[in-house]
Design a protein around this motif. Structure first.
Motif, PDB file in Angstrom:
ATOM      1  N   ASP A   9       0.726  -1.227   0.008  1.00 34.74           N
ATOM      2  CA  ASP A   9      -0.022   0.011  -0.013  1.00 34.74           C
ATOM      3  C   ASP A   9       0.816   1.256   0.265  1.00 34.74           C
ATOM      4  OD1 ASP A   9       0.956  -0.699   2.549  1.00 34.74           O
ATOM      5  OD2 ASP A   9      -0.626   0.994   3.207  1.00 34.74           O
ATOM      6  N   ASP A  10       2.221   1.151   0.215  1.00 39.52           N
ATOM      7  CA  ASP A  10       3.098   2.277   0.151  1.00 39.52           C
ATOM      8  C   ASP A  10       3.816   2.405  -1.439  1.00 39.52           C
ATOM      9  OD1 ASP A  10       5.053   4.177   0.391  1.00 39.52           O
ATOM     10  OD2 ASP A  10       5.597   3.658   2.444  1.00 39.52           O
ATOM     11  N   VAL A  11       3.368   3.317  -2.289  1.00 36.80           N
ATOM     12  CA  VAL A  11       3.729   3.483  -3.448  1.00 36.80           C
ATOM     13  C   VAL A  11       5.242   3.637  -3.528  1.00 36.80           C
ATOM     14  CG1 VAL A  11       1.620   4.327  -4.397  1.00 36.80           C
ATOM     15  CG2 VAL A  11       3.409   5.768  -3.586  1.00 36.80           C
ATOM     16  N   ARG A  12       5.833   4.127  -2.390  1.00 39.84           N
ATOM     17  CA  ARG A  12       7.436   4.480  -2.252  1.00 39.84           C
ATOM     18  C   ARG A  12       8.049   3.114  -2.292  1.00 39.84           C
ATOM     19  NH1 ARG A  12       7.404   8.105   2.811  1.00 39.84           N
ATOM     20  NH2 ARG A  12       5.892   6.337   3.503  1.00 39.84           N
ATOM     21  N   ASN A  13       7.485   2.276  -1.685  1.00 38.50           N
ATOM     22  CA  ASN A  13       8.029   0.894  -1.634  1.00 38.50           C
ATOM     23  C   ASN A  13       8.178   0.075  -3.137  1.00 38.50           C
ATOM     24  OD1 ASN A  13       8.564   1.194   1.131  1.00 38.50           O
ATOM     25  ND2 ASN A  13       6.793   0.092   2.128  1.00 38.50           N
ATOM     26  N   ILE A  14       6.737   0.379  -3.329  1.00 34.50           N
ATOM     27  CA  ILE A  14       6.652  -0.282  -5.054  1.00 34.50           C
ATOM     28  C   ILE A  14       7.639   0.247  -5.867  1.00 34.50           C
ATOM     29  CG2 ILE A  14       5.198  -0.382  -6.812  1.00 34.50           C
ATOM     30  CD1 ILE A  14       2.878  -0.691  -5.059  1.00 34.50           C
ATOM     31  N   PHE A  15       7.933   1.611  -5.892  1.00 40.49           N
ATOM     32  CA  PHE A  15       8.793   2.363  -6.620  1.00 40.49           C
ATOM     33  C   PHE A  15      10.368   1.826  -6.366  1.00 40.49           C
ATOM     34  CE2 PHE A  15      11.902   5.815  -7.558  1.00 40.49           C
ATOM     35  CZ  PHE A  15      11.604   6.128  -8.971  1.00 40.49           C
ATOM     36  N   SER A  16      10.835   1.628  -5.214  1.00 42.20           N
ATOM     37  CA  SER A  16      12.170   1.323  -4.978  1.00 42.20           C
ATOM     38  C   SER A  16      12.441  -0.124  -5.342  1.00 42.20           C
ATOM     39  CB  SER A  16      12.606   1.760  -3.421  1.00 42.20           C
ATOM     40  OG  SER A  16      11.583   1.049  -2.627  1.00 42.20           O
ATOM     41  N   LEU A  17      11.514  -1.024  -4.974  1.00 45.82           N
ATOM     42  CA  LEU A  17      11.544  -2.265  -5.413  1.00 45.82           C
ATOM     43  C   LEU A  17      11.616  -2.486  -6.931  1.00 45.82           C
ATOM     44  CD1 LEU A  17       9.441  -4.108  -2.838  1.00 45.82           C
ATOM     45  CD2 LEU A  17      11.747  -4.094  -2.927  1.00 45.82           C
ATOM     46  N   THR A  18      10.520  -1.799  -7.652  1.00 49.18           N
ATOM     47  CA  THR A  18      10.286  -2.105  -9.024  1.00 49.18           C
ATOM     48  C   THR A  18      11.923  -1.587  -9.801  1.00 49.18           C
ATOM     49  OG1 THR A  18       7.910  -1.410  -9.179  1.00 49.18           O
ATOM     50  CG2 THR A  18       9.282  -1.104 -11.137  1.00 49.18           C
ATOM     51  N   LYS A  19      12.456  -0.416  -9.242  1.00 48.07           N
ATOM     52  CA  LYS A  19      13.628  -0.041  -9.885  1.00 48.07           C
ATOM     53  C   LYS A  19      14.739  -0.879  -9.483  1.00 48.07           C
ATOM     54  CE  LYS A  19      16.606   4.083  -9.442  1.00 48.07           C
ATOM     55  NZ  LYS A  19      16.994   5.508  -8.954  1.00 48.07           N
ATOM     56  N   ALA A  20      14.774  -1.476  -8.415  1.00 47.40           N
ATOM     57  CA  ALA A  20      15.990  -2.377  -8.098  1.00 47.40           C
ATOM     58  C   ALA A  20      15.583  -3.645  -8.971  1.00 47.40           C
ATOM     59  CB  ALA A  20      15.856  -2.791  -6.476  1.00 47.40           C
ATOM     60  N   LEU A  21      14.600  -4.232  -9.066  1.00 43.20           N
ATOM     61  CA  LEU A  21      14.335  -5.516  -9.929  1.00 43.20           C
ATOM     62  C   LEU A  21      14.162  -5.232 -11.325  1.00 43.20           C
ATOM     63  CD1 LEU A  21      11.436  -7.261  -7.710  1.00 43.20           C
ATOM     64  CD2 LEU A  21      13.851  -7.395  -7.406  1.00 43.20           C
ATOM     65  N   GLU A  22      14.024  -4.206 -11.940  1.00 41.92           N
ATOM     66  CA  GLU A  22      14.128  -3.786 -13.476  1.00 41.92           C
ATOM     67  C   GLU A  22      15.546  -3.868 -13.769  1.00 41.92           C
ATOM     68  OE1 GLU A  22      11.651  -0.434 -13.987  1.00 41.92           O
ATOM     69  OE2 GLU A  22       9.988  -1.433 -14.194  1.00 41.92           O
ATOM     70  N   ASN A  23      16.556  -3.423 -12.905  1.00 40.97           N
ATOM     71  CA  ASN A  23      17.832  -3.713 -13.135  1.00 40.97           C
ATOM     72  C   ASN A  23      18.303  -5.130 -13.615  1.00 40.97           C
ATOM     73  OD1 ASN A  23      18.417  -0.733 -12.858  1.00 40.97           O
ATOM     74  ND2 ASN A  23      18.756  -1.087 -10.634  1.00 40.97           N
ATOM     75  N   PHE A  24      17.502  -6.120 -13.069  1.00 44.87           N
ATOM     76  CA  PHE A  24      17.837  -7.386 -13.391  1.00 44.87           C
ATOM     77  C   PHE A  24      17.001  -7.939 -14.486  1.00 44.87           C
ATOM     78  CE2 PHE A  24      19.898  -6.399  -9.464  1.00 44.87           C
ATOM     79  CZ  PHE A  24      21.227  -7.300  -9.526  1.00 44.87           C
ATOM     80  N   LYS A  25      16.318  -6.979 -15.350  1.00 45.20           N
ATOM     81  CA  LYS A  25      15.360  -7.398 -16.339  1.00 45.20           C
ATOM     82  C   LYS A  25      14.314  -8.027 -16.067  1.00 45.20           C
ATOM     83  CE  LYS A  25      18.754  -5.717 -18.876  1.00 45.20           C
ATOM     84  NZ  LYS A  25      18.647  -4.342 -19.255  1.00 45.20           N
ATOM     85  N   MET A  26      13.821  -7.940 -14.818  1.00 45.18           N
ATOM     86  CA  MET A  26      12.554  -8.539 -14.398  1.00 45.18           C
ATOM     87  C   MET A  26      11.354  -7.673 -14.648  1.00 45.18           C
ATOM     88  SD  MET A  26      13.125 -10.300 -10.420  1.00 45.18           S
ATOM     89  CE  MET A  26      11.718 -11.451 -10.750  1.00 45.18           C
ATOM     90  N   ASN A  27      10.162  -8.164 -15.036  1.00 41.18           N
ATOM     91  CA  ASN A  27       8.808  -7.418 -15.256  1.00 41.18           C
ATOM     92  C   ASN A  27       8.355  -7.369 -13.988  1.00 41.18           C
ATOM     93  OD1 ASN A  27       9.236  -7.863 -17.861  1.00 41.18           O
ATOM     94  ND2 ASN A  27       8.804  -9.792 -17.780  1.00 41.18           N
ATOM     95  N   VAL A  28       7.663  -6.081 -13.616  1.00 36.83           N
ATOM     96  CA  VAL A  28       6.963  -5.780 -12.310  1.00 36.83           C
ATOM     97  C   VAL A  28       5.550  -5.371 -12.546  1.00 36.83           C
ATOM     98  CG1 VAL A  28       7.055  -4.265 -10.385  1.00 36.83           C
ATOM     99  CG2 VAL A  28       9.197  -5.269 -11.353  1.00 36.83           C
ATOM    100  N   VAL A  29       4.695  -6.049 -12.000  1.00 42.60           N
ATOM    101  CA  VAL A  29       3.420  -5.670 -11.950  1.00 42.60           C
ATOM    102  C   VAL A  29       2.994  -5.360 -10.504  1.00 42.60           C
ATOM    103  CG1 VAL A  29       0.818  -6.760 -12.077  1.00 42.60           C
ATOM    104  CG2 VAL A  29       2.866  -7.479 -13.707  1.00 42.60           C
ATOM    105  N   SER A  30       2.476  -4.279 -10.245  1.00 42.05           N
ATOM    106  CA  SER A  30       2.103  -3.812  -8.775  1.00 42.05           C
ATOM    107  C   SER A  30       0.504  -3.710  -8.476  1.00 42.05           C
ATOM    108  CB  SER A  30       2.607  -2.564  -8.581  1.00 42.05           C
ATOM    109  OG  SER A  30       2.025  -1.625  -9.358  1.00 42.05           O
ATOM    110  N   ALA A  31       0.280  -3.484  -7.107  1.00 40.89           N
ATOM    111  CA  ALA A  31      -1.002  -3.599  -6.626  1.00 40.89           C
ATOM    112  C   ALA A  31      -1.009  -2.923  -5.244  1.00 40.89           C
ATOM    113  CB  ALA A  31      -1.800  -4.934  -6.423  1.00 40.89           C
TER     114      ALA A  31
END
Length: 282
Positions: A166-188
């Motif tokens: 529910d914290d978009v800041r957490n979603i943003f930081s995790l998305t940025k980190a995981l996308e560096n490893f070419k992962m696809n991120v879906v969020s809720a």
């Protein structure tokens, strides 16, 4: 050891509840990226016997929450002939009292508390003991703070992770980190949206589930995921606010595959993702 042989350590994982083999594997995978080989043991007697037979440079002991059995383990290692000077690093999820810390330091060379940077701390401590500081501090490739992650990158590449928080800041930081490893991120941002995203994205390989979301929390969302047979084997990693006795059991009872605490140690998260995705062969 010869120069061609990787330094060896034992990861001796014990907790007050049960051994967590996935977390042991995750730490082992992380250390492998720094050319540190390891063996995982959960049986103290067998570990000490192996220590007598093998050239081991360091032991990492996961104490979970310190209790008498943990101290007995430390004493048994230190009183074993030939192991008196073996470096021991304690890895614990509990903030220690002064009394606990003083008691542990009678046996251990270093104590690392599980925090947002604990994996890096472990690597630094191991490097110190194994005289690998210079090698491991070489500048990483531009744009990356990780080393020798070919295998890790391949396991994570093109996999899809659902982040429910529910914290978009957490979603943003995790998305940025995981996308560096070419992962696809879906969020809720809540449990209901997480369920909807799973239906709309059948290719989701793994879920990071914040357990303390409002309205439909992570526990209820995870239970509903498990009620659907097509998600029976979908790895769900629970994300809890802090490590407390019983948290892991509560998460597992709800249907989570594993858990990690906030603030999230990105190195630990990456290693856990690798363990679960690699073990499933997805």
């Amino acid at each position: 050891m010869t120069e061609s042989t990787s330094p060896g350590i034992f990861l001796l994982f014990r907790s007050i509840v049960e051994e967590n083999n996935k977390h042991a594997k995750a730490l082992s995978y992380f250390l492998e990226t720094f050319n540190v080989s390891s063996e995982i043991r959960s049986n103290v007697a067998g570990s000490i016997e192996s220590l007598r037979k093998k050239e081991v440079d360091c032991v990492i002991l996961d104490m979970g929450i310190p209790h008498q059995h943990s101290y007995d383990t430390l004493e048994e290692v230190k009183k074993t002939p030939g192991l008196e000077n073996l470096p021991i690093i304690i890895f614990t999820g509990k903030s220690l009292s002064k009394t606990e810390e003083l008691r542990i330091r009678q046996y251990a060379d270093s104590i690392v508390i599980k925090t947002a940077h604990s994996y890096q701390r472990i690597q630094d401590e191991v490097s110190l003991f194994l005289h690998l500081v210079e090698e491991n501090k070489r500048p990483a490739a531009a744009g990356s703070q990780y080393k020798k992650l070919g295998g890790l990158t391949e396991v994570l590449k093109d996999k899809t992770v659902l982040i429910a928080d529910d914290d978009v800041r957490n979603i943003f930081s995790l998305t940025k980190a995981l996308e560096n490893f070419k992962m696809n991120v879906v969020s809720a941002i809540d449990g209901r949206e997480a369920m909807a995203q799973l239906e709309q994205n059948p290719g989701v390989n793994i879920v990071l589930m914040d357990m303390m979301m409002p309205e439909m929390d992570g526990y209820e969302t995870t239970r509903r995921i498990r009620q659907n047979r097509k998600y029976k084997n979908l790895p769900v990693i629970a994300v809890t606010a802090k490590a407390m006795t019983g948290d892991r059991e509560k998460c597992i009872e709800a249907g989570a595959s594993d858990y990690i605490t906030k603030p999230i140690d990105i190195d630990q998260l990456l290693s856990l993702l690798r363990v679960w995705l690699y073990d499933r062969g997805v």
